[in-house]
Design a protein around this motif. Structure first.
Motif, PDB file in Angstrom:
ATOM      1  N   ASP A 117       0.830  -1.205   0.000  1.00 14.65           N
ATOM      2  CA  ASP A 117       0.000   0.000   0.000  1.00 14.65           C
ATOM      3  C   ASP A 117       0.866   1.257   0.000  1.00 14.65           C
ATOM      4  OD1 ASP A 117      -2.243  -1.539  -0.017  1.00 14.65           O
ATOM      5  OD2 ASP A 117      -2.867  -1.093   2.039  1.00 14.65           O
ATOM      6  N   ALA A 118       1.948   1.233   0.797  1.00  9.19           N
ATOM      7  CA  ALA A 118       2.841   2.389   0.846  1.00  9.19           C
ATOM      8  C   ALA A 118       3.473   2.630  -0.515  1.00  9.19           C
ATOM      9  CB  ALA A 118       3.912   2.178   1.912  1.00  9.19           C
ATOM     10  N   ALA A 119       3.876   1.563  -1.184  1.00  8.55           N
ATOM     11  CA  ALA A 119       4.466   1.702  -2.516  1.00  8.55           C
ATOM     12  C   ALA A 119       3.454   2.287  -3.487  1.00  8.55           C
ATOM     13  CB  ALA A 119       4.968   0.351  -3.006  1.00  8.55           C
ATOM     14  N   GLU A 120       2.207   1.863  -3.401  1.00 16.07           N
ATOM     15  CA  GLU A 120       1.174   2.398  -4.297  1.00 16.07           C
ATOM     16  C   GLU A 120       0.965   3.889  -4.066  1.00 16.07           C
ATOM     17  OE1 GLU A 120      -3.486   1.585  -5.566  1.00 16.07           O
ATOM     18  OE2 GLU A 120      -2.478   0.217  -4.180  1.00 16.07           O
ATOM     19  N   VAL A 121       0.971   4.300  -2.804  1.00 13.87           N
ATOM     20  CA  VAL A 121       0.827   5.723  -2.500  1.00 13.87           C
ATOM     21  C   VAL A 121       1.988   6.517  -3.080  1.00 13.87           C
ATOM     22  CG1 VAL A 121       0.780   7.439  -0.646  1.00 13.87           C
ATOM     23  CG2 VAL A 121      -0.502   5.314  -0.386  1.00 13.87           C
ATOM     24  N   LEU A 122       3.201   5.995  -2.902  1.00 14.88           N
ATOM     25  CA  LEU A 122       4.379   6.715  -3.405  1.00 14.88           C
ATOM     26  C   LEU A 122       4.327   6.848  -4.924  1.00 14.88           C
ATOM     27  CD1 LEU A 122       7.068   5.143  -1.062  1.00 14.88           C
ATOM     28  CD2 LEU A 122       6.180   7.489  -0.989  1.00 14.88           C
ATOM     29  N   GLY A 123       3.793   5.841  -5.611  1.00 14.90           N
ATOM     30  CA  GLY A 123       3.620   5.972  -7.049  1.00 14.90           C
ATOM     31  C   GLY A 123       2.661   7.088  -7.395  1.00 14.90           C
ATOM     32  N   ALA A 124       1.573   7.217  -6.609  1.00 14.63           N
ATOM     33  CA  ALA A 124       0.610   8.294  -6.852  1.00 14.63           C
ATOM     34  C   ALA A 124       1.215   9.656  -6.552  1.00 14.63           C
ATOM     35  CB  ALA A 124      -0.635   8.073  -6.002  1.00 14.63           C
ATOM     36  N   LEU A 125       2.069   9.733  -5.528  1.00 14.45           N
ATOM     37  CA  LEU A 125       2.698  11.000  -5.165  1.00 14.45           C
ATOM     38  C   LEU A 125       3.763  11.411  -6.183  1.00 14.45           C
ATOM     39  CD1 LEU A 125       3.061  10.445  -1.305  1.00 14.45           C
ATOM     40  CD2 LEU A 125       1.470  11.991  -2.455  1.00 14.45           C
TER      41      LEU A 125
END
Length: 352
Positions: free
Chosen positions: A285-293
């Protein structure tokens, strides 16, 4: 035995002759005797029954029910009392609602014209036609008493009307915050969800503790609270949302990821800290957020996840690196092009 005529009974009890005759006609209190002139004569036991009638009547029981209570050995007193408890509670609630409305009118109005306008607006907010309710909230948001708007929101079935009533509540500014937070204690999760939606629309940092408190609520409420935290933003909201990464059902997790992804650079450092979580779900989930950021500061941390023992984490990190772009991210992707399985396949697809 002392006999009493109807006049004496009326004098002693305060009841009228007409009432006593009515009781006689109903068979509720039939005098035990008659005089030679056909006058009603009441015995002491008749007065005892009359006292019982008056006691039961004081509880709100009707005359038919009183008759059954006194004459039917199988009459269930507990059920009868339960019915009357419900009736009295309903009357009290109605009276309390009326009292609250009078208080609101007193506070909001200075003249009879203003009182009548406020009543008319309140009636429009409760009109059977959804379009009338919509127009009432839209045209006079701050003229409508806040408590009335909150009451309407609790029971409003139409999504469009709920949204404009939410907007009207927000127009009341900071004074609405405490009232909306109080609404979060409602037993109905649908109401809690709607009030969490209002707090998100307010975007007031003071709402963050209340929204954080809902993150452990039922999924639809927790998801709305997470969404609201994303709307409010700020360090406390970021901390609460990053703490939720990898937690809850899929709908809540997806909302947390989306909310953090909308917070921009302010969320990057906190989310990077979750890449080392013991939970593979939290790392993904953290990796997915960082991709969005899409912040280049995330590249080293995401590159480190390409060696993660969980393939889903590796794949999510690759997709995030692809979203960020740049030479450093491209080099990290190229480094795993030769990997087996889906990891290598995704890397080869993403590699420049």
């Amino acid at each position: 035995m002392e006999w009493l005529r109807i006049g004496e009974v009326a004098r002693r009890t305060g009841l009228t002759h007409r009432t006593l005759r009515h009781y006689d006609d109903l068979g509720l209190l039939v005098p035990s005797g008659r005089s030679g002139g056909d006058y009603r004569l009441y015995a002491p036991e008749d007065l005892d029954r009359l006292l019982a009638i008056q006691h039961l009547k004081s509880l709100g029981m009707g005359l038919d029910e009183i008759g059954r209570a006194l004459d039917d050995p199988g009459f269930d007193a507990s059920q009868a009392l339960e019915r009357h408890v419900a009736l009295v509670e309903g009357r009290i609630a109605a009276e309390q609602e009326l009292l609250d409305r009078l208080h609101r009118l007193r506070e909001a109005s200075g003249s009879w014209e203003e009182v009548l306008d406020a009543i008319a607006l309140t009636e429009r907010l409760r009109h059977p036609d959804a379009w009338v309710r919509f127009r009432a909230a839209l045209e006079a948001p701050t003229a409508a008493p806040l408590a009335d708007l909150l009451d309407v929101l609790r029971g409003e079935p139409e999504p469009g009307v709920r949204e404009v009533v939410t907007w009207a509540i927000v127009q009341h500014g900071p004074e609405a915050l405490d009232a909306v937070v109080a609404g979060l204690a409602d037993d109905d999760p649908a109401v809690r969800r709607q009030f969490a939606h209002v707090l998100g629309k307010m975007a007031d940092p003071a709402a963050v503790p209340a929204l954080v408190g809902l993150l452990g609520d039922e999924p639809e409420v927790a998801a709305k609270a997470a969404f609201g935290l994303g709307q409010v933003g700020g360090p406390d909201a970021v901390a609460a949302l990053t703490g939720m990464l990898g937690s809850g059902v899929s709908g809540v997790r997806a909302t947390v990821v989306t909310a953090l992804g909308g917070l921009g650079a302010a969320a990057v450092e906190a989310v990077l800290g979750r890449l080392g979580s013991a939970s593979a779900t939290a790392r993904a989930d953290a990796a997915e957020v960082l991709g969005a950021l899409a912040d280049e500061r995330s590249v080293p941390g995401l590159a480190g996840l390409l060696a993660d023992p969980e393939e889903d984490v590796r794949i999510t990190a690759l997709m995030a690196l692809g979203a960020i772009g740049g030479a450093e991210a491209a080099a990290a992707i190229v480094s795993v092009r030769g990997a087996e399985g889906r990891t290598g396949a995704v890397a080869r697809r993403l590699a420049p």
